[in-house]
Design a protein around this motif. Structure first.
Motif, PDB file in Angstrom:
ATOM      1  N   LYS A  34      40.677  45.538  -0.399  1.00  0.00           N
ATOM      2  CA  LYS A  34      41.012  46.126   0.805  1.00  0.00           C
ATOM      3  C   LYS A  34      40.494  46.642   1.502  1.00  0.00           C
ATOM      4  CE  LYS A  34      41.761  48.977  -3.237  1.00  0.00           C
ATOM      5  NZ  LYS A  34      43.495  49.821  -3.743  1.00  0.00           N
ATOM      6  N   THR A  35      41.786  46.746   2.522  1.00  0.00           N
ATOM      7  CA  THR A  35      41.675  46.807   4.571  1.00  0.00           C
ATOM      8  C   THR A  35      41.543  47.939   4.973  1.00  0.00           C
ATOM      9  OG1 THR A  35      43.828  46.412   5.027  1.00  0.00           O
ATOM     10  CG2 THR A  35      42.383  44.199   4.671  1.00  0.00           C
ATOM     11  N   MET A  36      41.247  48.114   5.710  1.00  0.00           N
ATOM     12  CA  MET A  36      41.618  49.415   6.392  1.00  0.00           C
ATOM     13  C   MET A  36      42.533  50.002   6.805  1.00  0.00           C
ATOM     14  SD  MET A  36      39.558  52.052   7.458  1.00  0.00           S
ATOM     15  CE  MET A  36      38.515  52.177   7.078  1.00  0.00           C
ATOM     16  N   ASP A  37      43.590  48.496   8.294  1.00  0.00           N
ATOM     17  CA  ASP A  37      44.767  48.791   8.368  1.00  0.00           C
ATOM     18  C   ASP A  37      45.907  49.201   7.074  1.00  0.00           C
ATOM     19  OD1 ASP A  37      44.310  48.382  10.518  1.00  0.00           O
ATOM     20  OD2 ASP A  37      44.653  46.106  10.375  1.00  0.00           O
ATOM     21  N   GLU A  38      45.585  48.849   5.480  1.00  0.00           N
ATOM     22  CA  GLU A  38      46.195  49.257   4.589  1.00  0.00           C
ATOM     23  C   GLU A  38      45.781  50.493   4.026  1.00  0.00           C
ATOM     24  OE1 GLU A  38      45.869  46.714   1.750  1.00  0.00           O
ATOM     25  OE2 GLU A  38      46.886  45.416   2.098  1.00  0.00           O
ATOM     26  N   CYS A  39      44.627  50.822   4.369  1.00  0.00           N
ATOM     27  CA  CYS A  39      44.177  52.928   4.023  1.00  0.00           C
ATOM     28  C   CYS A  39      45.370  53.315   5.053  1.00  0.00           C
ATOM     29  CB  CYS A  39      43.139  52.171   3.937  1.00  0.00           C
ATOM     30  SG  CYS A  39      42.110  54.096   4.161  1.00  0.00           S
ATOM     31  N   ILE A  40      45.271  53.607   6.529  1.00  0.00           N
ATOM     32  CA  ILE A  40      45.536  53.989   7.403  1.00  0.00           C
ATOM     33  C   ILE A  40      47.431  53.859   6.862  1.00  0.00           C
ATOM     34  CG2 ILE A  40      46.631  54.372   9.332  1.00  0.00           C
ATOM     35  CD1 ILE A  40      43.947  54.692   9.013  1.00  0.00           C
ATOM     36  N   THR A  41      48.045  52.935   6.520  1.00  0.00           N
ATOM     37  CA  THR A  41      49.417  52.887   6.385  1.00  0.00           C
ATOM     38  C   THR A  41      49.162  53.055   4.934  1.00  0.00           C
ATOM     39  OG1 THR A  41      49.669  50.304   6.544  1.00  0.00           O
ATOM     40  CG2 THR A  41      51.433  51.038   5.505  1.00  0.00           C
ATOM     41  N   TYR A  42      48.901  53.615   4.201  1.00  0.00           N
ATOM     42  CA  TYR A  42      48.982  54.571   2.771  1.00  0.00           C
ATOM     43  C   TYR A  42      48.706  55.747   3.001  1.00  0.00           C
ATOM     44  CZ  TYR A  42      47.693  57.164  -1.543  1.00  0.00           C
ATOM     45  OH  TYR A  42      47.750  57.858  -2.706  1.00  0.00           O
ATOM     46  N   ILE A  43      48.163  55.833   3.838  1.00  0.00           N
ATOM     47  CA  ILE A  43      47.584  57.428   4.945  1.00  0.00           C
ATOM     48  C   ILE A  43      49.171  57.921   5.018  1.00  0.00           C
ATOM     49  CG2 ILE A  43      46.632  59.302   6.059  1.00  0.00           C
ATOM     50  CD1 ILE A  43      43.949  57.433   5.373  1.00  0.00           C
ATOM     51  N   LEU A  44      49.605  57.062   5.912  1.00  0.00           N
ATOM     52  CA  LEU A  44      50.924  58.109   6.667  1.00  0.00           C
ATOM     53  C   LEU A  44      52.239  57.225   5.483  1.00  0.00           C
ATOM     54  CD1 LEU A  44      50.551  55.554   9.689  1.00  0.00           C
ATOM     55  CD2 LEU A  44      49.925  58.159   9.544  1.00  0.00           C
ATOM     56  N   HIS A  72      45.174  49.325  -8.156  1.00  0.00           N
ATOM     57  CA  HIS A  72      46.513  48.815  -7.749  1.00  0.00           C
ATOM     58  C   HIS A  72      46.925  50.251  -7.702  1.00  0.00           C
ATOM     59  CE1 HIS A  72      45.631  45.683 -10.594  1.00  0.00           C
ATOM     60  NE2 HIS A  72      45.208  46.274 -11.247  1.00  0.00           N
ATOM     61  N   ILE A  73      47.398  50.483  -6.302  1.00  0.00           N
ATOM     62  CA  ILE A  73      48.284  51.981  -5.497  1.00  0.00           C
ATOM     63  C   ILE A  73      49.475  50.695  -4.776  1.00  0.00           C
ATOM     64  CG2 ILE A  73      46.416  51.398  -3.841  1.00  0.00           C
ATOM     65  CD1 ILE A  73      46.471  54.220  -3.525  1.00  0.00           C
ATOM     66  N   GLU A  74      50.544  51.783  -4.929  1.00  0.00           N
ATOM     67  CA  GLU A  74      51.176  51.142  -3.732  1.00  0.00           C
ATOM     68  C   GLU A  74      51.451  51.952  -2.533  1.00  0.00           C
ATOM     69  OE1 GLU A  74      56.302  52.094  -3.560  1.00  0.00           O
ATOM     70  OE2 GLU A  74      55.540  52.225  -5.025  1.00  0.00           O
ATOM     71  N   VAL A  75      50.766  50.971  -1.263  1.00  0.00           N
ATOM     72  CA  VAL A  75      50.637  50.789   0.523  1.00  0.00           C
ATOM     73  C   VAL A  75      52.107  51.585   0.513  1.00  0.00           C
ATOM     74  CG1 VAL A  75      49.771  50.266   1.852  1.00  0.00           C
ATOM     75  CG2 VAL A  75      47.930  49.153   0.091  1.00  0.00           C
ATOM     76  N   GLY A  76      52.640  51.031   0.585  1.00  0.00           N
ATOM     77  CA  GLY A  76      54.378  51.060   0.645  1.00  0.00           C
ATOM     78  C   GLY A  76      54.173  50.337   2.748  1.00  0.00           C
ATOM     79  N   LYS A  77      55.425  50.269   2.645  1.00  0.00           N
ATOM     80  CA  LYS A  77      55.389  49.788   4.924  1.00  0.00           C
ATOM     81  C   LYS A  77      55.042  50.293   5.232  1.00  0.00           C
ATOM     82  CE  LYS A  77      60.290  48.336   3.088  1.00  0.00           C
ATOM     83  NZ  LYS A  77      61.262  47.854   2.987  1.00  0.00           N
ATOM     84  N   PRO A  78      54.437  49.366   6.259  1.00  0.00           N
ATOM     85  CA  PRO A  78      53.663  49.935   7.895  1.00  0.00           C
ATOM     86  C   PRO A  78      54.636  50.532   8.615  1.00  0.00           C
ATOM     87  CG  PRO A  78      53.295  47.610   7.835  1.00  0.00           C
ATOM     88  CD  PRO A  78      55.013  47.578   6.482  1.00  0.00           C
ATOM     89  N   ILE A  79      53.815  51.863   8.596  1.00  0.00           N
ATOM     90  CA  ILE A  79      54.996  52.380   9.429  1.00  0.00           C
ATOM     91  C   ILE A  79      54.918  52.693  10.546  1.00  0.00           C
ATOM     92  CG2 ILE A  79      55.474  55.636  10.273  1.00  0.00           C
ATOM     93  CD1 ILE A  79      54.941  55.940   7.030  1.00  0.00           C
ATOM     94  N   ASN A  80      55.734  52.863  12.492  1.00  0.00           N
ATOM     95  CA  ASN A  80      55.788  52.908  13.232  1.00  0.00           C
ATOM     96  C   ASN A  80      55.794  54.473  13.992  1.00  0.00           C
ATOM     97  OD1 ASN A  80      55.285  52.307  16.318  1.00  0.00           O
ATOM     98  ND2 ASN A  80      57.101  51.804  16.117  1.00  0.00           N
TER      99      ASN A  80
END
Length: 136
Positions: A34-44, A72-80
């Motif tokens: 788990k990473t903080m960047d993926e966490c933020i992407t998941y939230i967004l 096992h969680i789907e994070v999704g694509k990064p959002i700008n």
């Protein structure tokens, strides 16, 4: 993306505090996959899927905790995007001094540019004078 960095810092601070207070979450928070960047992407991505524009702090923090809880969680694509954070950011004395020095340099540069620029004469006034006939 300064606003997103503030958002990321706020989420990280909350998760760090929660990990110190809750031993079970501390184990979950230490997962290496788990990473903080993926966490933020998941939230967004979760916010975007909801269709809502505003969330309480607790709702956003719950999404962050959910990201770390699920293996096992789907994070999704990064959002700008830009994220508005309604928390004040406390600067250290060094950061305040650096910001002050940058502001002084900017003001000096702007003043220098303003002083060195030649005032542009109005060409329309010169053209009108040259097109008029003189009776004298």
């Amino acid at each position: 993306m300064k606003s997103t960095e503030n958002f990321k810092s706020a989420i990280k601070a909350y998760l760090d505090k929660r990990a110190k207070e809750d031993q079970l979450f501390e184990v979950t928070y230490a997962k290496t996959n788990k990473t903080m960047d993926e966490c933020i992407t998941y939230i967004l991505n979760s916010v975007q899927k909801s269709g809502c524009n505003g969330f309480t702090d607790d709702e956003v923090y719950a999404m962050a905790v959910h990201y770390y809880d699920e293996d096992h969680i789907e994070v999704g694509k990064p959002i700008n995007c830009r994220v508005a954070v309604n928390h004040t950011v406390e600067l250290t004395a060094e950061e305040r001094e650096e910001a002050r020095q940058q502001a002084i340099r900017r003001a000096q540069d702007e003043a220098y540019i303003k002083m060195t620029q030649r005032p542009q004469k109005s060409q329309t006034k010169q053209e009108t004078v040259s097109n008029q006939l003189s009776l004298f």
